[in-house]
Design an enzyme around this catalytic site. Structure first.
Site, short mmCIF file in Angstrom:
data_model
loop_
_atom_site.label_atom_id
_atom_site.label_comp_id
_atom_site.label_asym_id
_atom_site.label_seq_id
_atom_site.Cartn_x
_atom_site.Cartn_y
_atom_site.Cartn_z
N SER A 1 -9.69 -1.00 7.24
CA SER A 1 -9.18 -0.90 5.87
C SER A 1 -8.40 -2.09 5.34
O SER A 1 -8.03 -2.08 4.16
CB SER A 1 -8.32 0.35 5.73
N SER B 1 -9.61 1.42 2.93
CA SER B 1 -8.78 2.24 2.08
C SER B 1 -7.70 1.43 1.36
O SER B 1 -7.08 1.94 0.42
CB SER B 1 -8.12 3.34 2.91
N LYS C 1 0.85 -1.19 0.00
CA LYS C 1 0.00 0.00 0.00
C LYS C 1 0.89 1.24 0.00
O LYS C 1 1.91 1.29 0.68
CB LYS C 1 -0.88 -0.04 1.25
N1 GLN Z 1 -13.10 3.52 6.45
C1 GLN Z 1 -12.48 3.98 7.66
C2 GLN Z 1 -12.14 5.44 7.54
O1 GLN Z 1 -12.45 6.00 6.55
C3 GLN Z 1 -11.29 3.15 7.98
C4 GLN Z 1 -10.07 3.56 7.28
C5 GLN Z 1 -8.88 2.75 7.63
O2 GLN Z 1 -8.98 1.70 8.29
N2 GLN Z 1 -7.74 3.21 7.20
O3 GLN Z 1 -11.57 6.04 8.38
#
Ligand code: GLN
Length: 491
Positions: free
Chosen positions: A180, A156, A81
């Protein structure tokens, strides 16, 4: 002779290397060719590091030729990532503000995998600064779900999940702050493990919400997850929040089965808003685990309803503080035409951050401001403690929790333009994150349209071994793994 190396798991691929049926260079070339051919439609990668990959593969070839591979990840092509720092390779975090940033060092996880002989194929697309659940918030491109190109891969870590599901990497690293790794794993039908907070070093992971961020693994099967997690886990002198706990040999502990394992089914995770097809698949998986010898009991996590509210204070608060460093001075973008320092800084931040990131910075700054701190941030921290206590109470009676990973299957691009609708997606992943617990998502079926459904397992702190063992038992007893997306009709 194996013909299509891009279909193999980590352990199958290294088995082929050891039997001299394939070489790391051939596998890497096949992956790079497939990325070249298909990533335009998938959008999983932001950067492809061809030369670096081929160089690492050639070195691994030599070790296999001499009969001395470095270990179970030697010569294995992976995607990282783009939130993980990679020395000499752009690390954008999906943001324009970091577009010019080329880190002078590797994140600890990247360095450890390098030492293990892994081959970096490139950097995977993501929601900007890991804020989002669809990868639609990337400043650079859209990532598509390999099972249905009109749908999101989740986020994400959407690029990391799509790369593995679309056979553009054997496995990948993502990060999980509120879901994420697990949510894109569920949407793309791969295995996603989010370790206990502190299990894996965050050094070189660009910070979003430091009390929640954790690096995780996205893989094709549970054994691969065990191998990859083992390679990245463990205390790191560069990260004071990493914990000095022994790292078990997860792969060696997979085979114990689930006989006698006590599973808890949190009642609150099966309420309103849960897609009936997801519920049916998850309930069937729980029944399957019972047939395999686990005991199943319903439990309650009464604060589940508060999880999202707490997370969407704590995470933006920490983000607003962490993202203050992007000021156009030290690194990254600097907007032209500023009259003075403050003007330059505000032009830079206006031009460099996308809408979701700005929304979070404003939310976080507001919640931290004088007069509101106690009412929002202080209160959220207190409720966070209650969330953790709910889990502690549950784990006094059961060994693992079993639940859906997400309320629905992958949604269509553009379907969750309302930020609140997007946030609701995290309802089942956020509580475990707030409590710092290890959790895993694996495929437990498909809906009628052929989209994968994720089963979530949540464990006690540092109990990743049991989490993986339960997932492995389920995976071995079912054949969901055999279905694959068809990105091309002929391969
Ligand atoms: N969807 C969650 C957010 O937008 C989690 C994001 C993540 O785990 N990086 O914060």
């Amino acid at each position: 002779m194996t013909t299509d190396l891009t279909r193999l798991t980590i352990h199958e691929l290294t088995g082929a290397y050891r039997r001299r049926e394939a070489t790391p260079t051939r596998a890497t070339e096949e992956y790079l060719a497939r990325i070249e051919r298909l990533d335009e439609q998938l959008g999983a990668y932001l950067t492809v590091t061809n030369d670096r990959a081929l160089g690492a593969a050639a070195a691994a070839d030599g070790r296999y030729r001499d009969g001395a591979p470095l270990g179970p990840l030697d010569g294995v092509p992976l995607a990282y990532k783009d939130v993980l720092c990679t020395q000499g390779v752009a690390t954008t975090c999906g943001s324009k503000i970091l577009e010019p940033f080329v880190p002078p060092y590797d994140a600890t996880v990247v360095a450890r995998l390098g030492v293990a002989g892994a081959v970096m194929l490139g950097k995977a697309n993501m929601d900007e600064f890991a804020m989002g659940s669809s990868t639609e918030h990337s400043a650079f491109k859209l990532t598509r779900n390999p099972w249905d190109l009109t749908r999101v891969p989740g986020g994400s870590s959407g690029g990391s999940a799509a790369a593995v599901a679309g056979d553009l990497a054997v496995a990948s690293l993502g990060t999980d702050t509120g879901g994420s790794v697990r949510q894109p794993a569920a949407f793309c039908g791969v295995v996603g493990v989010k370790p206990t907070y502190g299990r894996v070093s965050r050094y070189g992971l660009v910070a979003f919400a430091s009390s929640l961020d954790q690096v995780g693994c996205l893989t094709r099967d549970v054994r691969d997850a065990a191998l990859l997690l083992h390679a990245i886990a463990g205390v790191d002198p560069h990260d004071a929040t990493s914990v000095d706990e022994a790292v078990p040999d997860y792969a060696a502990l997979l085979a114990g089965g689930v006989k006698g394992l006590k599973l808890g089914v949190p009642r609150e995770y099966f309420g309103e808003g849960l897609d009936p097809e997801v519920e049916a698949a998850v309930r069937a998986a729980i029944a399957r685990l019972r047939d395999l010898g686990a005991t199943v009991q319903e439990i309650s996590l009464p604060t589940t309803d508060y999880g999202l509210a707490v997370y969407y204070i704590v995470a933006p608060v920490e983000a607003s503080s962490n993202l203050a460093r992007y000021d156009g001075v030290k690194y990254g973008l600097r907007a032209a035409g500023g009259k003075d320092l403050i003007d330059m800084e505000s032009r830079t931040r206006a031009a460099g951050f996308g809408a979701e990131v700005k929304r979070r910075i404003m939310l976080g700054t507001y919640a931290l401001s004088a007069g509101y701190y106690d009412a929002y941030y202080g209160r959220a921290q207190k409720v966070r403690t209650l969330v953790r206590r709910d889990f502690d109470a549950a784990f006094a009676h059961v060994d693992l929790l079993v639940a859906p990973t997400t309320p629905s299957v992958a949604f269509k691009h553009g379907d969750k333009a309302d930020p609140l609708a997007m946030y609701l997606n995290d309802v089942f992943t956020v509580p475990g994150s707030l409590a710092g617990l290890p959790a895993l998502s694996l495929r437990c079926g498909f809906n009628a349209a052929g989209l994968p459904i994720g089963l979530q397992l949540i464990g006690r702190p540092f109990d990743e071994a049991r989490l993986l063992r339960c997932a492995y038992a389920y995976e071995q007893a079912t054949d969901w793994r055999s279905r694959r997306p068809s990105l091309e009709t002929t391969r």
